[in-house]
Design an enzyme around this catalytic site. Structure first.
Site, short mmCIF file in Angstrom:
data_model
loop_
_atom_site.label_atom_id
_atom_site.label_comp_id
_atom_site.label_asym_id
_atom_site.label_seq_id
_atom_site.Cartn_x
_atom_site.Cartn_y
_atom_site.Cartn_z
N VAL A 172 2.63 5.18 15.16
CA VAL A 172 3.75 5.35 14.24
C VAL A 172 4.11 4.02 13.59
O VAL A 172 4.49 3.96 12.41
CB VAL A 172 4.98 5.93 14.98
CG1 VAL A 172 6.19 6.00 14.06
CG2 VAL A 172 4.67 7.32 15.55
N CYS A 173 3.96 2.93 14.33
CA CYS A 173 4.41 1.61 13.86
C CYS A 173 3.84 1.19 12.50
O CYS A 173 4.61 0.78 11.62
CB CYS A 173 4.11 0.55 14.91
SG CYS A 173 5.02 0.80 16.46
N PRO A 174 2.53 1.28 12.26
CA PRO A 174 2.04 0.84 10.95
C PRO A 174 2.56 1.69 9.79
O PRO A 174 2.74 1.17 8.68
CB PRO A 174 0.51 0.94 11.07
CG PRO A 174 0.27 1.89 12.20
CD PRO A 174 1.41 1.68 13.14
#
Length: 212
Positions: free
Chosen positions: A50-52
């Site tokens: 999810v982070c990128p």
């Protein structure tokens, strides 16, 4: 305990930019000295999932934040070296190549600990080794802070790990707070730039509700 209405902690944290330059950033001082709002968003780990998507979403909206005199700064507990490796990894390989705002490297977790956003589910003292064993990942949740030009926090939110943020909501919050600063009015539910606000009194709310 909520930090809204309080000054952001004045603490310097290591950081890196897209050129690989090592920085030291104090969010409170940056807001006050540069007379800008700051959006600081924390994410759990580099090279994850999810982070990128979030880092690219904030990058895509960077121009909109700049129009609103707002700096965008990312943060995690990864090192500068790991950040830079991720910054040099292409987007089609899960990387964040193309992200231009700085990223904090709170490796000692000093700031994250002060903010209370670390995923620590418990602790247990071991008598034999005289140590404390933590349970949980000890990385940050998806916490977001909006800081005004005086270093005061006017918004904070924390998402659990699987839940990505809606970047447009932070643009709306910056618009709303700026309206309050400039017009002295308050912003009702679902307010967006260009919509009617209201005065903070009985007549103001009565007039607003009658027309909406």
């Amino acid at each position: 305990m909520s930090l809204v209405g309080k000054k952001f902690p004045s603490i310097a944290v290591d950081a890196i930019d897209q050129m690989g330059d090592y920085l030291s950033i104090n969010i409170f001082e940056k807001a006050v000295n540069e007379k800008k709002k700051v959006l600081l968003f924390w994410y759990p780990k580099d090279f994850t999932f999810v982070c990128p998507t979030e880092l690219h979403a904030f990058q895509a909206a960077l121009g909109e934040f700049e129009k609103r005199n707002t700096l965008v700064i990312g943060a995690s507990c990864d090192t500068n070296e790991v950040h830079f490796a991720w910054l040099n990894t292409p987007k089609d390989n899960g990387g964040i190549e193309g992200v231009t705002y700085p990223i904090l490297a709170d490796t000692n977790r000093n700031l994250a600990n002060i903010l209370g956003i670390l995923d620590i589910t418990g602790s247990e003292y071991n008598d034999e080794t005289d140590t404390v064993i933590l349970t949980g990942s000890n990385v940050t949740y998806r916490a977001t802070y909006l800081v005004d030009e005086d270093g005061k926090i006017f918004h904070e939110s924390v998402n659990d790990m699987p839940l990505g943020r809606n970047v447009n909501e932070y643009l709306r919050l910056v618009d709303a707070y700026t309206h309050v600063q400039e017009k002295g009015e308050v912003c009702p539910a679902n307010w967006e730039e260009g919509k009617e606000a209201m005065t903070a009194d009985r007549n103001g709310v009565a007039s607003y509700l009658a027309s909406n």
